[in-house]
Design a protein around this motif. Structure first.
Motif, PDB file in Angstrom:
ATOM      1  N   ALA A 141      17.908   2.033   2.001  1.00  0.00           N
ATOM      2  CA  ALA A 141      17.586   3.271   1.292  1.00  0.00           C
ATOM      3  C   ALA A 141      18.816   3.880   0.645  1.00  0.00           C
ATOM      4  CB  ALA A 141      16.935   4.268   2.258  1.00  0.00           C
ATOM      5  N   ILE A 142      20.025   3.846   1.308  1.00  0.00           N
ATOM      6  CA  ILE A 142      21.223   4.473   0.744  1.00  0.00           C
ATOM      7  C   ILE A 142      21.668   3.741  -0.516  1.00  0.00           C
ATOM      8  CG2 ILE A 142      23.012   3.174   1.940  1.00  0.00           C
ATOM      9  CD1 ILE A 142      22.785   7.014   1.456  1.00  0.00           C
ATOM     10  N   ARG A 143      21.157   2.468  -0.649  1.00  0.00           N
ATOM     11  CA  ARG A 143      21.465   1.717  -1.876  1.00  0.00           C
ATOM     12  C   ARG A 143      20.439   2.009  -2.981  1.00  0.00           C
ATOM     13  NH1 ARG A 143      22.809  -2.499   1.894  1.00  0.00           N
ATOM     14  NH2 ARG A 143      20.756  -3.461   1.568  1.00  0.00           N
ATOM     15  N   GLY A 144      19.466   2.888  -2.650  1.00  0.00           N
ATOM     16  CA  GLY A 144      18.518   3.313  -3.674  1.00  0.00           C
ATOM     17  C   GLY A 144      17.164   2.639  -3.604  1.00  0.00           C
ATOM     18  N   THR A 145      16.898   1.860  -2.547  1.00  0.00           N
ATOM     19  CA  THR A 145      15.621   1.149  -2.437  1.00  0.00           C
ATOM     20  C   THR A 145      14.830   1.683  -1.243  1.00  0.00           C
ATOM     21  OG1 THR A 145      16.630  -0.847  -3.337  1.00  0.00           O
ATOM     22  CG2 THR A 145      14.510  -1.090  -2.194  1.00  0.00           C
ATOM     23  N   PRO A 146      13.603   2.178  -1.431  1.00  0.00           N
ATOM     24  CA  PRO A 146      12.789   2.620  -0.294  1.00  0.00           C
ATOM     25  C   PRO A 146      12.569   1.453   0.674  1.00  0.00           C
ATOM     26  CG  PRO A 146      11.819   3.362  -2.355  1.00  0.00           C
ATOM     27  CD  PRO A 146      12.911   2.411  -2.729  1.00  0.00           C
ATOM     28  N   SER A 147      12.410   1.776   1.943  1.00  0.00           N
ATOM     29  CA  SER A 147      12.356   0.712   2.942  1.00  0.00           C
ATOM     30  C   SER A 147      11.312   1.036   4.006  1.00  0.00           C
ATOM     31  CB  SER A 147      13.728   0.545   3.608  1.00  0.00           C
ATOM     32  OG  SER A 147      13.652  -0.349   4.697  1.00  0.00           O
ATOM     33  N   THR A 148      10.703  -0.044   4.514  1.00  0.00           N
ATOM     34  CA  THR A 148       9.823   0.026   5.687  1.00  0.00           C
ATOM     35  C   THR A 148      10.437  -0.854   6.765  1.00  0.00           C
ATOM     36  OG1 THR A 148       7.864   0.365   4.322  1.00  0.00           O
ATOM     37  CG2 THR A 148       7.508  -0.380   6.570  1.00  0.00           C
ATOM     38  N   TYR A 149      10.532  -0.335   7.977  1.00  0.00           N
ATOM     39  CA  TYR A 149      11.229  -1.063   9.028  1.00  0.00           C
ATOM     40  C   TYR A 149      10.510  -0.818  10.350  1.00  0.00           C
ATOM     41  CZ  TYR A 149      15.180  -2.769  11.875  1.00  0.00           C
ATOM     42  OH  TYR A 149      15.972  -3.463  12.748  1.00  0.00           O
ATOM     43  N   MET A 150      10.173  -1.899  11.054  1.00  0.00           N
ATOM     44  CA  MET A 150       9.528  -1.785  12.363  1.00  0.00           C
ATOM     45  C   MET A 150      10.558  -2.145  13.432  1.00  0.00           C
ATOM     46  SD  MET A 150       5.747  -3.364  11.804  1.00  0.00           S
ATOM     47  CE  MET A 150       4.810  -3.071  10.309  1.00  0.00           C
ATOM     48  N   ALA A 151      10.708  -1.270  14.430  1.00  0.00           N
ATOM     49  CA  ALA A 151      11.712  -1.530  15.463  1.00  0.00           C
ATOM     50  C   ALA A 151      11.452  -0.638  16.671  1.00  0.00           C
ATOM     51  CB  ALA A 151      13.116  -1.266  14.918  1.00  0.00           C
ATOM     52  N   LEU A 152      12.169  -0.972  17.768  1.00  0.00           N
ATOM     53  CA  LEU A 152      12.169  -0.160  18.976  1.00  0.00           C
ATOM     54  C   LEU A 152      13.287   0.875  18.844  1.00  0.00           C
ATOM     55  CD1 LEU A 152      11.046   0.183  21.916  1.00  0.00           C
ATOM     56  CD2 LEU A 152      12.908  -1.333  22.643  1.00  0.00           C
ATOM     57  N   GLY A 153      12.948   2.153  19.054  1.00  0.00           N
ATOM     58  CA  GLY A 153      13.933   3.209  18.879  1.00  0.00           C
ATOM     59  C   GLY A 153      15.126   3.056  19.819  1.00  0.00           C
ATOM     60  N   THR A 155      17.365   5.445  20.478  1.00  0.00           N
ATOM     61  CA  THR A 155      17.506   6.667  21.268  1.00  0.00           C
ATOM     62  C   THR A 155      16.264   6.952  22.098  1.00  0.00           C
ATOM     63  OG1 THR A 155      18.955   7.576  19.559  1.00  0.00           O
ATOM     64  CG2 THR A 155      17.983   9.141  21.132  1.00  0.00           C
ATOM     65  N   SER A 156      15.074   6.853  21.437  1.00  0.00           N
ATOM     66  CA  SER A 156      13.834   7.225  22.120  1.00  0.00           C
ATOM     67  C   SER A 156      13.242   6.075  22.930  1.00  0.00           C
ATOM     68  CB  SER A 156      12.804   7.670  21.077  1.00  0.00           C
ATOM     69  OG  SER A 156      12.505   6.591  20.189  1.00  0.00           O
ATOM     70  N   ASN A 157      13.684   4.846  22.644  1.00  0.00           N
ATOM     71  CA  ASN A 157      13.123   3.659  23.303  1.00  0.00           C
ATOM     72  C   ASN A 157      11.603   3.576  23.107  1.00  0.00           C
ATOM     73  OD1 ASN A 157      13.701   1.255  24.689  1.00  0.00           O
ATOM     74  ND2 ASN A 157      12.986   2.128  26.625  1.00  0.00           N
ATOM     75  N   VAL A 158      11.141   4.036  21.949  1.00  0.00           N
ATOM     76  CA  VAL A 158       9.717   4.023  21.618  1.00  0.00           C
ATOM     77  C   VAL A 158       9.533   3.181  20.359  1.00  0.00           C
ATOM     78  CG1 VAL A 158       7.722   5.406  20.902  1.00  0.00           C
ATOM     79  CG2 VAL A 158       9.310   6.284  22.645  1.00  0.00           C
ATOM     80  N   ARG A 159       8.510   2.290  20.389  1.00  0.00           N
ATOM     81  CA  ARG A 159       8.245   1.467  19.221  1.00  0.00           C
ATOM     82  C   ARG A 159       7.720   2.339  18.071  1.00  0.00           C
ATOM     83  NH1 ARG A 159       3.820  -1.832  20.061  1.00  0.00           N
ATOM     84  NH2 ARG A 159       3.241  -0.496  21.811  1.00  0.00           N
ATOM     85  N   GLY A 160       8.153   2.025  16.873  1.00  0.00           N
ATOM     86  CA  GLY A 160       7.706   2.808  15.738  1.00  0.00           C
ATOM     87  C   GLY A 160       7.953   2.093  14.424  1.00  0.00           C
ATOM     88  N   VAL A 161       7.367   2.679  13.361  1.00  0.00           N
ATOM     89  CA  VAL A 161       7.541   2.167  12.011  1.00  0.00           C
ATOM     90  C   VAL A 161       8.339   3.219  11.230  1.00  0.00           C
ATOM     91  CG1 VAL A 161       6.409   1.286   9.954  1.00  0.00           C
ATOM     92  CG2 VAL A 161       5.292   1.038  12.178  1.00  0.00           C
TER      93      VAL A 161
END
Length: 698
Positions: A141-153, A155-161
């Motif tokens: 995103a900082i390079r100017g491209t919107p992004s979708t990313y799936m990962a385990l948090g 800090t929160s240790n919670v799965r999310g998109v």
């Protein structure tokens, strides 16, 4: 010894019967199971596609929402002044988006990857101050491209998109920060719950399961990971610290897969269009599909098999008892034959000669079928005829080969034969027709069955015909038709005679009895009033009986039919039917001509039977009866507004007196049709040709 052999034969037959039933059941089960497997394959593909489309829509929609968040003025202000009122306004916007989207957290990172504002700022695991510049969604995103990313948090240790979008201070300048929306994978997994009974997996490009409707599949891989793959996943911190064990799933080449325990699944895999590399996997348990078929099948067939076994055993027992008696009788007969053989020895030579002669004759009979059999090519040339053909039509097999019907038969017969051949070859379907063949002394009627003969490619290259002489059957049918006509005519005569007897004899007796009762009433009026009242009651009963006798006589053979014709006879009967049944009847006659008595009687009886059926079976409240002439035909229709007949009953209407109505119509050269009425009831229509009728008014 014979009884032992019989026992063995019966036991073998019983075993073969049981095996036949078992094999038939097994074949049926296999057929049903294969059908269920094919259906499950379609269902799996449909479920996988629907879930894939849902996931793609979810990802695309939330990315648009991140775009909207990044474009808000408050987000740009907090990146330039991350404190005071601008921070408060940005936090309010983030809280609003989090609540509206039911998201886990919404936050903003500066160009260094440090979180400056977050909707979870007051939570123990607040993102504020944390640097996530190592995350791919920030880098992209900082390079100017919107992004979708799936990962385990982290800090929160919670799965999310994670949905990230660059934030611009100046559209012409590089991004000043990144807006991020994190949505829990529970939203996606709730979509998985709509996928039926199958297992739904969302896997990354390396096959690691990130979301599923089965928690025991999470963070397991669909394929064996190399050490290089494991190290790469660990460095990304996308799925925690591992381990990412192999699920044991082996993907086979026929659209199925098998896990480590040997359980088979229908395997469907579709790529997520809005998240390249990721895919939705749908696993349908084939054993569950098989159980859906086998469980009800066994519940039904188990008792049937037991009953069959019992019936087979019972049949064997009775067959054995009966066969044993036959053996005893046969033994006695054999002894009698042996005794007779001693007395007939001198005649054995003559008997052998007679047996040989009769055997020869019987063999000759078997070699010649009475049916005419022939084969033709596509051009109508004969390629084979059986001996019966050559015998009937006076040609030899060698002479008729290569010739057409026009070379063998007169033109009018040959033309009809050729047209039937074209129907078979053009329609690629068997036909059955009645054909007339020329014979010495006249013509004969044959029932011909023609069917195409196909080559290896399924193209009809010839046809075969089998013709059976039915001339005698046609004559018998004609005789039966005449006999039926005679019987019906006799019935009508008998009805007329009974009606006359009722009217002339019994009616007169009742009239005299009524006069005597009236005399007795007047005679006893002063001497015995009670007896006078009884005599008066007798007079009423006798008058009612006279009316009933007149009604019965008229219904048996209405005088109006003989003296006034069909139109007035129907008018009288319909009014009488309306009075008796209380069903509203409307009768229309439109200049119907007078027809011979035989046809008028048949039409009257058909109308009578149709109205009787309406009263007994239809539940109708209204009936329309019409009699009119059209296109050289006399038409009679009876249509009610009752409950009607089912389609299959309309096609097979042999009850409710319909057979008799059809027979009467056929005997006068007419036709009877039965179909649905315009008001939902039944319509019966009789059509009689007027070729032999006079033109006088009926």
């Amino acid at each position: 010894m014979a009884r032992v052999k019989l026992r063995v034969i019966l036991v073998v037959l019983s075993i073969l019967s049981f095996l036949s039933v078992s094999v038939a059941g097994y074949v049926t089960f296999r057929s049903l199971r294969d059908s269920a497997y094919k259906e499950s394959e379609k269902d799996s593909a449909l479920h996988a596609e629907r879930i894939r489309n849902g996931v793609s829509s979810f990802l695309a929609g939330n990315l648009k929402t991140a775009h909207a968040l990044a474009g808000l003025k408050e987000i740009g202000e907090v990146l330039s002044r991350p404190r005071g009122p601008s921070l408060a306004r940005a936090n309010a916007v983030l809280d609003h988006f989090r609540n509206a989207l039911a998201a886990d957290v919404c936050y903003v990172m500066d160009r260094d990857g440090t979180t400056v504002a977050s909707s979870n700022r007051n939570a123990p695991d607040s993102f504020v101050g944390n640097n996530f510049s190592f995350r791919p969604y920030w880098k992209q995103a900082i390079r100017g491209t919107p992004s979708t990313y799936m990962a385990l948090g982290v800090t929160s240790n919670v799965r999310g998109v994670y949905f990230s979008h660059p934030v611009y201070g100046d559209p012409a300048a590089p991004p000043v920060g990144v807006a991020v929306i994190k949505v829990s994978t529970g939203t996606i997994e709730r979509e998985f719950g709509q996928g039926g009974e199958g297992i739904v997996l969302l896997a990354d490009p390396k096959g690691i399961v990130f979301a599923s409707n089965r928690k025991d599949w999470l963070y397991r891989s669909l394929q064996t990971l190399t050490q290089e793959d494991v190290e790469e996943v660990a460095r990304s911190q996308q799925f925690g610290s591992g381990p990412w064990e192999w699920s044991g799933l082996s993907i086979l080449g026929d659209g199925t897969a098998r896990d480590g325990s040997g359980r088979a699944y229908r395997f469907s895999r579709l790529d997520v269009s809005t998240y390249p590399g990721w895919s939705v996997v749908y696993l349908s348990d084939l054993r569950a599909v098989s159980r859906k078929i086998s469980a009800p099948l066994f519940r039904v067939t188990g008792p049937i098999l037991l009953a069959l076994c019992f019936l087979i055993g019972l049949s064997v027992f009775f067959l054995y008892r009966r066969a044993s008696d036959d053996i005893v009788r046969r033994k006695a007969a054999e002894e009698a034959l042996l005794e007779a053989q001693k007395q007939l020895t001198r005649h054995s030579g003559e008997l052998e000669r007679q047996v040989k002669e009769r055997t020869r004759r019987f063999t000759n009979i078997l070699r010649h079928t009475p049916a005419v059999v022939y084969v033709k090519d596509r051009e109508g040339r004969y390629t084979y005829v059986n001996p019966r053909f050559t015998e009937l039509f006076g040609v030899r097999n060698a002479e008729v080969r290569g010739k057409t019907d026009f070379d063998v038969f007169p033109y009018e017969f040959a033309h009809a034969f050729r047209e039937n051949d074209r129907r078979v070859l053009a329609g690629r379907t068997p036909i059955q027709v009645e054909e007339t063949f020329p014979r010495a002394g006249g013509t004969r009627v044959y029932l011909s069955n023609r069917f195409p003969i196909y080559d290896d490619e399924g193209i009809p290259t010839a046809l075969c015909g089998i013709s059976t002489d039915i001339s005698e059957i046609k004559r018998a049918e004609d005789q039966l038709r005449r006999l039926s006509d005679s019987i019906i005519a006799g019935q009508e005569k008998e009805r007329a005679a009974v009606a006359r007897e009722l009217h002339d004899e019994f009616g007169q007796v009742l009239t005299a009895l009524g006069l005597d009762a009236a005399w007795l009433r007047d005679r006893m009026r002063d001497a015995d009033p009670e007896a006078s009242r009884q005599a008066q009651a007798m007079c009423g009963v006798i008058d009612k009986a006279i009316d009933e006798v007149r009604g019965i006589a008229t219904r048996l053979r209405p005088g109006a039919l003989d003296h006034l014709g069909l139109v007035d006879a129907l008018d009288w009967y319909i009014r009488d039917f309306e009075k008796r049944s209380r069903i509203r009847c409307v009768y229309h006659s439109h200049g119907a001509p007078r027809i011979p008595d035989r046809a008028a009687t048949a039409a009257y009886r058909i109308a009578q039977e149709a109205l009787t059926n309406v009263a007994r079976h239809s539940g109708a409240t209204h009936v329309d009866i019409s009699l009119w002439a059209k296109d050289g035909n006399l038409l009679l229709s009876v249509e009610d507004d009752g409950k009607g007949l089912a389609p299959e009953q309309l096609g097979e209407s042999n009850g409710l007196g319909v057979i008799g109505m059809r027979e009467r119509a056929s005997l006068i050269g007419g036709t009877l049709s039965i179909g649905p009425g315009t008001g939902g009831g039944v319509r019966i229509e009789l059509r009689i040709p007027l070729a032999a009728a006079s033109g006088d008014p009926a």
